[in-house]
Enzyme design. Structure first.
Site, mmCIF file in Angstrom:
data_model
loop_
_atom_site.group_PDB
_atom_site.id
_atom_site.type_symbol
_atom_site.label_atom_id
_atom_site.label_comp_id
_atom_site.label_asym_id
_atom_site.label_seq_id
_atom_site.Cartn_x
_atom_site.Cartn_y
_atom_site.Cartn_z
ATOM 1 N N LYS A 13 -9.384 -6.373 -10.728
ATOM 2 C CA LYS A 13 -8.544 -7.577 -10.556
ATOM 3 C C LYS A 13 -9.083 -8.507 -9.477
ATOM 4 O O LYS A 13 -9.259 -9.691 -9.720
ATOM 5 C CB LYS A 13 -7.114 -7.188 -10.130
ATOM 6 N N ARG A 88 4.506 -7.111 -9.955
ATOM 7 C CA ARG A 88 4.217 -5.715 -10.276
ATOM 8 C C ARG A 88 5.452 -5.001 -10.818
ATOM 9 O O ARG A 88 5.359 -3.833 -11.180
ATOM 10 C CB ARG A 88 3.776 -4.993 -9.012
ATOM 11 N N ARG A 127 -15.080 2.432 -3.976
ATOM 12 C CA ARG A 127 -14.967 0.994 -3.698
ATOM 13 C C ARG A 127 -15.060 0.751 -2.190
ATOM 14 O O ARG A 127 -14.479 1.486 -1.397
ATOM 15 C CB ARG A 127 -13.614 0.494 -4.221
ATOM 16 N N ARG A 153 -10.629 1.237 1.951
ATOM 17 C CA ARG A 153 -9.178 1.081 2.079
ATOM 18 C C ARG A 153 -8.474 2.431 2.203
ATOM 19 O O ARG A 153 -8.803 3.370 1.484
ATOM 20 C CB ARG A 153 -8.635 0.338 0.850
ATOM 21 N N ARG A 164 -0.822 5.441 -6.910
ATOM 22 C CA ARG A 164 -0.795 4.027 -7.301
ATOM 23 C C ARG A 164 -0.927 3.892 -8.815
ATOM 24 O O ARG A 164 -0.311 3.026 -9.427
ATOM 25 C CB ARG A 164 -1.906 3.260 -6.570
HETATM 26 P P1 AMP Z 1 -3.545 -4.327 -4.174
HETATM 27 O O1 AMP Z 1 -4.521 -4.845 -3.177
HETATM 28 O O2 AMP Z 1 -3.079 -5.361 -5.136
HETATM 29 O O3 AMP Z 1 -4.042 -3.072 -4.854
HETATM 30 O O4 AMP Z 1 -2.239 -3.900 -3.349
HETATM 31 C C1 AMP Z 1 -2.305 -2.892 -2.343
HETATM 32 C C2 AMP Z 1 -0.908 -2.377 -2.033
HETATM 33 O O5 AMP Z 1 -0.088 -3.451 -1.550
HETATM 34 C C3 AMP Z 1 -0.136 -1.811 -3.221
HETATM 35 O O6 AMP Z 1 -0.468 -0.463 -3.510
HETATM 36 C C4 AMP Z 1 1.306 -1.964 -2.728
HETATM 37 O O7 AMP Z 1 1.616 -0.982 -1.762
HETATM 38 C C5 AMP Z 1 1.260 -3.318 -2.009
HETATM 39 N N1 AMP Z 1 1.532 -4.426 -2.945
HETATM 40 C C6 AMP Z 1 0.698 -5.448 -3.281
HETATM 41 N N2 AMP Z 1 1.273 -6.283 -4.157
HETATM 42 C C7 AMP Z 1 2.512 -5.784 -4.393
HETATM 43 C C8 AMP Z 1 3.592 -6.181 -5.226
HETATM 44 N N3 AMP Z 1 3.520 -7.272 -6.012
HETATM 45 N N4 AMP Z 1 4.720 -5.416 -5.216
HETATM 46 C C9 AMP Z 1 4.825 -4.346 -4.430
HETATM 47 N N5 AMP Z 1 3.839 -3.890 -3.643
HETATM 48 C C10 AMP Z 1 2.684 -4.612 -3.606
#
Ligand code: AMP
Length: 207
Positions: A13, A88, A127, A153, A164
């Site tokens: 993404k 999400r 990653r 991360r 996740r």
């Molecule tokens: P990402 O970088 O998009 O993989 O997001 C990393 C983490 O941020 C996720 O595993 C969630 O803990 C939190 N997060 C990011 N976007 C959202 C969202 N739209 N709703 C809830 N948690 C989020």
């Protein structure tokens, strides 16, 4: 153009979002990046979110809805924007609809990056992000340059990645019928080289 990019963790993404935004001249809005920035800045919101994120769980809807509602009012979002990692949950998708209606705008497309779960764990575990540039690399498939300052991360460890992925399958995948029903969903095969996937995403958006 207002676009949502949906895909499981490590589906590409963030990488594809950057390419789409460059091509269409729109900003990338990543709630994950915003939350990580808040965490790094040590704000109360960031510190509270960090605990949840490090466990591989979702941050409460109202937190991310507030972030996005605020962000898309900025002037750089006038030509459009791409949402990466938001919504999400179905309540987040409903909130986004309300926010856009209030602003007299509408979503143009929802791109779903489809990658089998078996590939995602390896992608996430290997990653790395370059702290200086924010660029995302993979130690095997897209190795970083020698001078990169690499960061792994906290939520890209195997146990968190599996949590996740469970959250994606249990909660976020409900967005697919939601957007299918609105005629907005465009499914893109997410397996292949970065350029191959990018070409598929651009073709899906041009269609
Ligand atoms: P990402 O970088 O998009 O993989 O997001 C990393 C983490 O941020 C996720 O595993 C969630 O803990 C939190 N997060 C990011 N976007 C959202 C969202 N739209 N709703 C809830 N948690 C989020």
């Amino acid at each position: 153009m207002i676009v949502v990019l949906i895909g499981p963790p490590a589906s590409g993404k963030g990488t594809q979002a950057g390419a789409i935004c460059q091509r269409f001249g729109i900003p990338q809005i990543s709630t994950g990046d915003m939350l990580r920035a808040a965490k790094a800045a040590g704000t109360p919101l960031g510190l509270a979110a960090a605990r949840v994120m490090d466990l591989g769980q979702l941050v409460p809807d109202e937190v991310v809805i507030g972030l996005v509602d605020e962000r898309i009012k900025h002037v750089d979002c006038q030509p459009g924007f791409l949402l990466d990692g938001f919504p999400r949950t179905v309540p987040q998708a409903e909130a986004l609809e309300r926010v856009l209606v209030r602003a007299g705008r509408k979503l143009d497309a929802v791109v779903q990056l489809d990658v089998p779960r078996a590939l995602l764990v390896e992608r996430a575990i290997l990653r790395r992000t370059d702290k200086r540039t924010g660029k995302i690399y993979h130690l095997k498939y897209n190795p970083p340059p020698a001078d990169a300052v690499l960061e792994h991360r906290a939520d890209d460890q195997e146990a968190q990645v599996n949590k996740r992925l469970d959250a994606y399958e249990d909660i976020t995948s409900a967005l697919l019928p939601f957007y299918q029903g609105r005629g907005l969903l465009r499914r893109v095969e997410g397996v292949g080289s970065l350029d191959e996937v990018r070409a598929r995403v651009v073709a899906a958006l041009d269609a």
